[in-house]
Write a protein that holds these residues in place. Structure first.
Motif, PDB file in Angstrom:
ATOM      1  N   ALA A 183       0.857  -1.182   0.000  1.00  0.00           N
ATOM      2  CA  ALA A 183       0.000   0.000   0.000  1.00  0.00           C
ATOM      3  C   ALA A 183       0.892   1.231   0.000  1.00  0.00           C
ATOM      4  N   TYR A 184       0.496   2.251  -0.717  1.00  0.00           N
ATOM      5  CA  TYR A 184       1.322   3.443  -0.869  1.00  0.00           C
ATOM      6  C   TYR A 184       0.861   4.612  -0.004  1.00  0.00           C
ATOM      7  N   SER A 185      -0.167   4.422   0.792  1.00  0.00           N
ATOM      8  CA  SER A 185      -0.650   5.513   1.641  1.00  0.00           C
ATOM      9  C   SER A 185      -1.421   4.932   2.812  1.00  0.00           C
ATOM     10  N   GLY A 186      -1.771   5.790   3.746  1.00  0.00           N
ATOM     11  CA  GLY A 186      -2.599   5.386   4.862  1.00  0.00           C
ATOM     12  C   GLY A 186      -1.849   4.543   5.882  1.00  0.00           C
ATOM     13  N   LEU A 187      -2.588   4.052   6.867  1.00  0.00           N
ATOM     14  CA  LEU A 187      -1.992   3.279   7.950  1.00  0.00           C
ATOM     15  C   LEU A 187      -1.391   1.979   7.452  1.00  0.00           C
ATOM     16  N   GLU A 188      -2.026   1.344   6.468  1.00  0.00           N
ATOM     17  CA  GLU A 188      -1.445   0.124   5.913  1.00  0.00           C
ATOM     18  C   GLU A 188      -0.116   0.422   5.239  1.00  0.00           C
ATOM     19  N   GLY A 189      -0.045   1.556   4.562  1.00  0.00           N
ATOM     20  CA  GLY A 189       1.213   1.950   3.950  1.00  0.00           C
ATOM     21  C   GLY A 189       2.292   2.180   4.998  1.00  0.00           C
ATOM     22  N   MET A 190       1.931   2.788   6.141  1.00  0.00           N
ATOM     23  CA  MET A 190       2.906   3.019   7.198  1.00  0.00           C
ATOM     24  C   MET A 190       3.429   1.702   7.762  1.00  0.00           C
ATOM     25  N   LEU A 191       2.531   0.759   8.025  1.00  0.00           N
ATOM     26  CA  LEU A 191       2.955  -0.515   8.598  1.00  0.00           C
ATOM     27  C   LEU A 191       3.836  -1.298   7.635  1.00  0.00           C
ATOM     28  N   GLU A 192       3.536  -1.220   6.357  1.00  0.00           N
ATOM     29  CA  GLU A 192       4.357  -1.945   5.402  1.00  0.00           C
ATOM     30  C   GLU A 192       5.717  -1.284   5.230  1.00  0.00           C
ATOM     31  N   ARG A 193       5.802   0.022   5.409  1.00  0.00           N
ATOM     32  CA  ARG A 193       7.115   0.662   5.421  1.00  0.00           C
ATOM     33  C   ARG A 193       7.923   0.199   6.633  1.00  0.00           C
ATOM     34  N   LEU A 194       7.245   0.038   7.756  1.00  0.00           N
ATOM     35  CA  LEU A 194       7.933  -0.423   8.959  1.00  0.00           C
ATOM     36  C   LEU A 194       8.429  -1.849   8.803  1.00  0.00           C
ATOM     37  N   ASN A 195       7.586  -2.722   8.267  1.00  0.00           N
ATOM     38  CA  ASN A 195       7.891  -4.147   8.242  1.00  0.00           C
ATOM     39  C   ASN A 195       8.548  -4.610   6.951  1.00  0.00           C
ATOM     40  N   GLY A 196       8.370  -3.868   5.871  1.00  0.00           N
ATOM     41  CA  GLY A 196       8.755  -4.381   4.564  1.00  0.00           C
ATOM     42  C   GLY A 196      10.099  -3.932   4.044  1.00  0.00           C
ATOM     43  N   GLN A 197      10.875  -3.230   4.856  1.00  0.00           N
ATOM     44  CA  GLN A 197      12.158  -2.763   4.351  1.00  0.00           C
ATOM     45  C   GLN A 197      13.165  -3.903   4.271  1.00  0.00           C
ATOM     46  N   LEU A 198      13.938  -3.893   3.215  1.00  0.00           N
ATOM     47  CA  LEU A 198      14.982  -4.882   2.977  1.00  0.00           C
ATOM     48  C   LEU A 198      16.334  -4.216   3.222  1.00  0.00           C
ATOM     49  N   ARG A 199      17.116  -4.778   4.115  1.00  0.00           N
ATOM     50  CA  ARG A 199      18.456  -4.261   4.394  1.00  0.00           C
ATOM     51  C   ARG A 199      19.483  -5.131   3.696  1.00  0.00           C
TER      52      ARG A 199
END
Length: 667
Positions: free
Chosen positions: A437-453
């Motif tokens: 998701a690119y916006s909203g609360l779902e977008g925020m959670l996926e930014r938190l959890n979905g980052q690849l290091r």
């Protein structure tokens, strides 16, 4: 960082959780990659007894080590079934064994392969055109909107997942309550995703896109999708125990439910909690049926794989024609070697022994599935498990069987590349996938959890960290070329460099692209701003309680600013506390079924109001800093404290806004 860890803890979602033909319907819009020379294949298929013993060892070990309740397997070759077998239990209470001929497992996204065949058959019949706008074949209520893009979405875009849709899942992809199931057309209208990029730019997996294609086929055929699949695919293939229907009560506004006979043979789904198996409620996907609601047996999937490998021929008849057969052999995209180029919806796999194949992965919340076809070997492999821990087995099973058959087991781990470390700056960093998701609360959670290091070790291995999963890679060719292969398998990562720095990462499955994140998208920055805001809010409220009122002086503007500062501090502390409590108590199933929940909405609303008050405080800042007469104004220390509070809170509010955390209405 505790806020971020608490929020991310429960957001691990499966990957619900991978033509050049003669008629206009199959006209190729992009050149296919040039075929490489076919590998020299030495078949050494073991006798049936040896193959069964080999598979028994793999599956039974996995059932114990990975805590899996049950699994079902089918292997076919040259039009014959080499092996079909059930392992473990379909139900623990009462105990019921897995029967490969009777027990139905959920297929997840393997269901999409049925949908793509139905679409290709409708194109063969002339009712669909793959390169025409999909809106021509849809009821007006579910038309794809332009949303600022000029290129229309086509069926070919949907088959290569290059439609440009964002991907949302929480609160609607699965349903626990059958009363919440909506008709497919209603779901497509109400859950229409945003278009976030032009069509054809890149592949980013879309369940919505597959459902849209299924609706187009059903609408042009004039039959419900479930009926269309049964009449045009399952019955001709004698797949009498395969269905898109689900076990529930009959409703007039929905397709007929699964028959009682099939429902009685459905496997239960299980969750391993670290101590015991927990039976899970049925996962309803009927509202988006073409994308993933199918259930089947190992025996039926064996018939299906034989038909796919044999060009649709079944006995004296044929389920699909030459055009569809060629479509399954023809890629839709030009991709680097080792990266899926989408064979009209089917995933292209790189297999052991330099072989190529196609098929699909599938996952619900509790069922994990893989179907892999290796045409050079005339081989088809199907495996499915009924426990959320089954992914390790389903992802590696086909490769291990093929290694046994071709007699080329891998030598693991692959050797490291000593010169890779000198190129580490080109690869290291943080990346974010496009399937989100690119916006909203779902977008925020996926930014938190979905980052690849991405990191590079001194000995010459590249590590990727995503969630709790760590994978190790070694260069495939020169270290500076950007091609990497798993040091324990056949998976690949392709790093796209612009200048001397990677901007994007391609994966073998090509279900999304990882893009380097901007600085403001780093979790450490958001976490630091959250901690700073919480600390300044506590200091603000604490100093207000300790301040000597008799000696306190302030201007009228400072008085109002002080009240605003106190109010926004209370709101910031409330928002942070609600985020923390929500992240610590929210169960994964609640995220899927009951998104977003009152607590998360309250946290976002508090943060939104606090941000607005902070903006007002920032506007008052020049007036607050005017000292006035010494006895009628705040002290320099008080003014400095107010300034720091405003700036830190403003930074946190700005970051939350960029991440989507200030948009409670969007969820």
């Amino acid at each position: 960082m505790s806020l971020l860890r608490a929020l991310a803890l429960w957001v691990g979602l499966s990957a619900l959780s991978i033509l050049h033909l003669s008629t206009p319907a199959f006209a190729q819009s992009r050149p296919a990659q040039a075929p490489s020379a076919p590998p020299v294949i030495t078949r050494s298929t073991p006798p049936a007894v040896e193959l069964e013993a080999f598979v028994d060892g793999i599956v039974r070990d996995s059932l114990v080590q990975d805590h899996i309740v049950g699994a079902t397997v089918a292997i076919v070759q040259d039009g014959k079934i080499l092996l079909k077998k059930g392992y473990g239990a379909a139900d623990l209470s009462p105990w019921r064994p897995v029967d490969p001929d009777r027990t139905l497992f959920r297929l997840g996204s393997v269901s999409k392969t049925f949908t793509w065949l139905i679409v290709l058959k409708e194109a063969e019949a002339g009712r669909l055109r793959l390169d025409a706008p999909v809106n021509l074949f849809l009821p007006e209520a579910v038309h794809v909107r332009d949303q600022g893009f000029t290129s229309p979405v086509t069926l070919r875009n949907l088959m290569s997942h290059s439609s440009g849709f964002e991907d949302r899942a929480l609160g609607h992809l699965f349903e626990r309550d059958p009363n919440r199931i909506r008709p497919l057309e209603t779901y497509l209208r109400q859950e229409r995703p945003r278009r976030v990029r032009p069509t054809g730019q890149l592949s980013s997996y879309s369940n919505y896109g597959a459902a849209l294609a299924g609706e187009a086929a059903a609408w042009t055929a004039g039959r419900g999708f479930e009926q269309l699949a049964e009449e045009d695919l399952f019955r001709p293939l004698s797949m009498g125990r395969t269905t898109f229907r689900e076990p529930r009560l009959k409703r007039d506004d929905l397709p007929a439910p699964m028959s009682a006979a099939l429902s009685a043979d459905m496997s239960e789904g299980y969750y391993w909690n670290g101590f015991a198996f927990q039976s899970q409620p049925f996962e309803y996907i009927g509202q988006i049926a073409p994308a993933g609601s199918a259930s089947s047996t190992a025996d039926d999937m064996a018939r299906y794989m034989i038909a796919l490998l044999n060009g649709g021929r079944v006995g004296e008849g044929r389920v699909f024609g030459d055009l569809t057969e060629r479509a399954l052999q023809t890629p839709l995209q030009r991709t680097p070697a080792g990266v899926n180029n989408w064979r009209h919806g089917f995933i292209a796999y790189s297999l052991p022994g330099d072989l190529s194949g196609f098929g699909h992965d599938g996952a619900t919340l509790t069922f994990m599935t893989n179907m892999t076809l290796a045409p050079e070997l005339g081989l088809g492999i199907f495996v499915s498990t009924n426990t959320d821990t089954g992914r390790a087995l389903t992802q590696r099973f086909a490769s291990r069987v093929i290694e046994e058959i071709v007699g080329r087991p891998g030598a693991w781990p692959r050797p490291a590349a000593s010169d890779l470390y000198s190129y580490r700056r080109a690869y290291e960093g943080r990346y974010l996938g496009t399937r989100r998701a690119y916006s909203g609360l779902e977008g925020m959670l996926e930014r938190l959890n979905g980052q690849l290091r991405v990191e590079v070790t001194p000995e010459g291995r590249l590590l990727t960290r995503e969630g709790g999963r760590i994978q190790s890679w070694v260069p495939e060719g020169p270290a500076k070329a950007g091609r990497f292969i798993s040091d324990t398998g056949w998976d690949r990562r392709i790093f796209i460099l612009e200048g001397e720095r990677t901007t994007r990462i391609l994966t073998s499955l090509n279900t999304q692209v990882y893009e380097r994140t901007p600085f403001w998208s780093h979790t450490i920055l958001l976490g630091g701003a959250a901690a700073g805001t919480g600390l300044t809010a506590l200091l603000t409220l604490g100093s207000a309680l300790l301040r000597n009122r008799r000696d306190f002086r302030q201007t009228p503007v400072q008085s109002r600013a002080g009240l605003l500062q106190g109010l926004q501090s209370i709101l910031w502390l409330s928002a942070i506390a609600l985020f923390l409590v929500w992240g610590a108590t929210k169960q994964k199933s609640e995220l899927i079924f009951d998104w977003p929940g009152l607590m998360l909405l309250a946290a976002s609303a508090c943060a939104l109001v606090a941000t607005l008050l902070t903006v007002v405080s920032a506007a008052l800042l020049p007036l607050v800093l005017r000292s006035g007469r010494r006895l009628d104004s705040w002290t320099p220390l008080r003014r400095a404290g107010f300034t720091v509070t405003v700036l830190v809170s403003l930074l946190f509010g700005l970051l939350l806004g960029l991440w989507g955390g200030l948009s409670p209405w969007s969820s």
